[in-house]
Design a protein around this motif. Structure first.
Motif, PDB file in Angstrom:
ATOM      1  N   LEU A   2      -2.145   2.413   6.429  1.00  0.00           N
ATOM      2  CA  LEU A   2      -1.168   3.425   6.062  1.00  0.00           C
ATOM      3  C   LEU A   2      -1.867   4.743   5.802  1.00  0.00           C
ATOM      4  N   PHE A   3      -1.399   5.796   6.444  1.00  0.00           N
ATOM      5  CA  PHE A   3      -1.926   7.132   6.193  1.00  0.00           C
ATOM      6  C   PHE A   3      -0.793   8.011   5.716  1.00  0.00           C
ATOM      7  N   ILE A   4      -1.055   8.794   4.690  1.00  0.00           N
ATOM      8  CA  ILE A   4      -0.074   9.746   4.194  1.00  0.00           C
ATOM      9  C   ILE A   4      -0.659  11.130   4.396  1.00  0.00           C
ATOM     10  N   ASN A   5       0.067  11.976   5.093  1.00  0.00           N
ATOM     11  CA  ASN A   5      -0.387  13.339   5.349  1.00  0.00           C
ATOM     12  C   ASN A   5      -0.244  14.138   4.064  1.00  0.00           C
ATOM     13  N   ARG A   6      -1.364  14.501   3.452  1.00  0.00           N
ATOM     14  CA  ARG A   6      -1.341  15.180   2.161  1.00  0.00           C
ATOM     15  C   ARG A   6      -0.834  16.612   2.258  1.00  0.00           C
ATOM     16  N   SER A   7      -0.723  17.180   3.472  1.00  0.00           N
ATOM     17  CA  SER A   7      -0.205  18.544   3.599  1.00  0.00           C
ATOM     18  C   SER A   7       1.320  18.582   3.490  1.00  0.00           C
ATOM     19  N   HIS A   8       1.950  17.417   3.573  1.00  0.00           N
ATOM     20  CA  HIS A   8       3.399  17.335   3.404  1.00  0.00           C
ATOM     21  C   HIS A   8       3.687  16.614   2.094  1.00  0.00           C
ATOM     22  N   PRO A   9       4.499  17.216   1.224  1.00  0.00           N
ATOM     23  CA  PRO A   9       4.789  16.564  -0.057  1.00  0.00           C
ATOM     24  C   PRO A   9       5.430  15.193   0.146  1.00  0.00           C
ATOM     25  N   VAL A  10       5.006  14.253  -0.667  1.00  0.00           N
ATOM     26  CA  VAL A  10       5.568  12.910  -0.613  1.00  0.00           C
ATOM     27  C   VAL A  10       6.450  12.719  -1.839  1.00  0.00           C
ATOM     28  N   ASN A  11       7.658  12.311  -1.612  1.00  0.00           N
ATOM     29  CA  ASN A  11       8.579  12.005  -2.696  1.00  0.00           C
ATOM     30  C   ASN A  11       8.020  10.812  -3.463  1.00  0.00           C
ATOM     31  N   ILE A  12       7.977  10.895  -4.789  1.00  0.00           N
ATOM     32  CA  ILE A  12       7.394   9.824  -5.604  1.00  0.00           C
ATOM     33  C   ILE A  12       8.109   8.492  -5.370  1.00  0.00           C
ATOM     34  N   ARG A  13       9.424   8.531  -5.175  1.00  0.00           N
ATOM     35  CA  ARG A  13      10.186   7.300  -4.913  1.00  0.00           C
ATOM     36  C   ARG A  13       9.730   6.661  -3.600  1.00  0.00           C
ATOM     37  N   ASP A  14       9.478   7.500  -2.579  1.00  0.00           N
ATOM     38  CA  ASP A  14       8.986   6.978  -1.299  1.00  0.00           C
ATOM     39  C   ASP A  14       7.612   6.345  -1.461  1.00  0.00           C
ATOM     40  N   LEU A  15       6.752   6.986  -2.241  1.00  0.00           N
ATOM     41  CA  LEU A  15       5.411   6.450  -2.485  1.00  0.00           C
ATOM     42  C   LEU A  15       5.491   5.107  -3.201  1.00  0.00           C
ATOM     43  N   VAL A  16       6.324   5.016  -4.215  1.00  0.00           N
ATOM     44  CA  VAL A  16       6.505   3.754  -4.944  1.00  0.00           C
ATOM     45  C   VAL A  16       7.007   2.672  -3.992  1.00  0.00           C
ATOM     46  N   ASP A  17       7.972   2.998  -3.142  1.00  0.00           N
ATOM     47  CA  ASP A  17       8.499   2.027  -2.175  1.00  0.00           C
ATOM     48  C   ASP A  17       7.405   1.551  -1.224  1.00  0.00           C
ATOM     49  N   ILE A  18       6.546   2.470  -0.782  1.00  0.00           N
ATOM     50  CA  ILE A  18       5.450   2.113   0.126  1.00  0.00           C
ATOM     51  C   ILE A  18       4.485   1.156  -0.570  1.00  0.00           C
ATOM     52  N   ILE A  19       4.168   1.428  -1.820  1.00  0.00           N
ATOM     53  CA  ILE A  19       3.237   0.565  -2.552  1.00  0.00           C
ATOM     54  C   ILE A  19       3.826  -0.828  -2.738  1.00  0.00           C
ATOM     55  N   TYR A  20       5.092  -0.910  -3.160  1.00  0.00           N
ATOM     56  CA  TYR A  20       5.726  -2.225  -3.327  1.00  0.00           C
ATOM     57  C   TYR A  20       5.836  -2.964  -1.992  1.00  0.00           C
ATOM     58  N   ASP A  21       6.204  -2.244  -0.921  1.00  0.00           N
ATOM     59  CA  ASP A  21       6.297  -2.883   0.392  1.00  0.00           C
ATOM     60  C   ASP A  21       4.945  -3.429   0.829  1.00  0.00           C
ATOM     61  N   THR A  22       3.868  -2.676   0.563  1.00  0.00           N
ATOM     62  CA  THR A  22       2.526  -3.115   0.921  1.00  0.00           C
ATOM     63  C   THR A  22       2.140  -4.373   0.140  1.00  0.00           C
ATOM     64  N   LEU A  23       2.426  -4.380  -1.162  1.00  0.00           N
ATOM     65  CA  LEU A  23       2.133  -5.569  -1.977  1.00  0.00           C
ATOM     66  C   LEU A  23       2.944  -6.774  -1.513  1.00  0.00           C
ATOM     67  N   GLU A  24       4.204  -6.550  -1.164  1.00  0.00           N
ATOM     68  CA  GLU A  24       5.048  -7.654  -0.693  1.00  0.00           C
ATOM     69  C   GLU A  24       4.507  -8.227   0.615  1.00  0.00           C
ATOM     70  N   TYR A  25       4.121  -7.365   1.526  1.00  0.00           N
ATOM     71  CA  TYR A  25       3.553  -7.812   2.805  1.00  0.00           C
ATOM     72  C   TYR A  25       2.256  -8.593   2.570  1.00  0.00           C
ATOM     73  N   LEU A  26       1.388  -8.050   1.726  1.00  0.00           N
ATOM     74  CA  LEU A  26       0.121  -8.710   1.430  1.00  0.00           C
ATOM     75  C   LEU A  26       0.352 -10.087   0.802  1.00  0.00           C
ATOM     76  N   HIS A  27       1.246 -10.169  -0.179  1.00  0.00           N
ATOM     77  CA  HIS A  27       1.573 -11.443  -0.825  1.00  0.00           C
ATOM     78  C   HIS A  27       2.057 -12.455   0.216  1.00  0.00           C
ATOM     79  N   ASP A  28       3.025 -12.049   1.045  1.00  0.00           N
ATOM     80  CA  ASP A  28       3.578 -12.962   2.052  1.00  0.00           C
ATOM     81  C   ASP A  28       2.500 -13.447   3.020  1.00  0.00           C
ATOM     82  N   MET A  29       1.628 -12.538   3.460  1.00  0.00           N
ATOM     83  CA  MET A  29       0.568 -12.897   4.394  1.00  0.00           C
ATOM     84  C   MET A  29      -0.408 -13.892   3.766  1.00  0.00           C
TER      85      MET A  29
END
Length: 139
Positions: A2-29
């Motif tokens: 996952l890459f996040i372009n730091r020149s574009h602001p990231v909504n904190i809610r989107d960032l939180v969703d990405i982190i939870y989605d990543t943890l969920e994927y990792l757990h399932d795998m």
């Protein structure tokens, strides 16, 4: 990856969703591949104190200004655990996990997910050893 372009602001809610989605994927795998795993350090601190993520603008202990997940592979030496890679041994302090903790893990709620964590006694001992005994109260 996952890459996040730091020149574009990231909504904190989107960032939180990405982190939870990543943890969920990792757990399932890991579960699908019969791998023993636990979450610990900042993640178990977040579980115990906040029921999920601990987010901040900066981390006092490093130079990063973003959340990340370290995946550490440990070898079971029969009486202790040791990092499997020489690079991990260079960058991280010795692993202070009580031997047998992978046999005593429990499932806990982490936000909307269920993840594996050290047993209550092992987790509290690990946090006491690594964060100091005031970890429940001091950020």
């Amino acid at each position: 990856m996952l890459f996040i372009n730091r020149s574009h602001p990231v909504n904190i809610r989107d960032l939180v969703d990405i982190i939870y989605d990543t943890l969920e994927y990792l757990h399932d795998m890991l579960i699908q591949n019969n791998a023993s795993y636990i979450i610990f350090d900042g993640t178990d601190l977040g579980t115990e104190r906040h029921g999920g993520l601990v987010l901040s603008k900066s981390h006092a202990y490093n130079q990063y200004s973003f959340s990340f997940v370290d995946i550490v592979v440990l070898n079971d030496r029969g009486s202790n655990y040791k990092y499997s890679s020489n690079e991990a041994r260079i960058y991280w302090p010795p692993m202070l996990l009580s031997y047998g903790c992978f046999d005593r893990f429990v499932d806990v709620q982490f936000g909307h997910l269920t993840l594996r964590i050290l047993s209550t006694n092992d987790m509290k001992q690990h946090l006491n050893d690594n964060c100091g005994k005031d970890w429940p109260y001091v950020a």
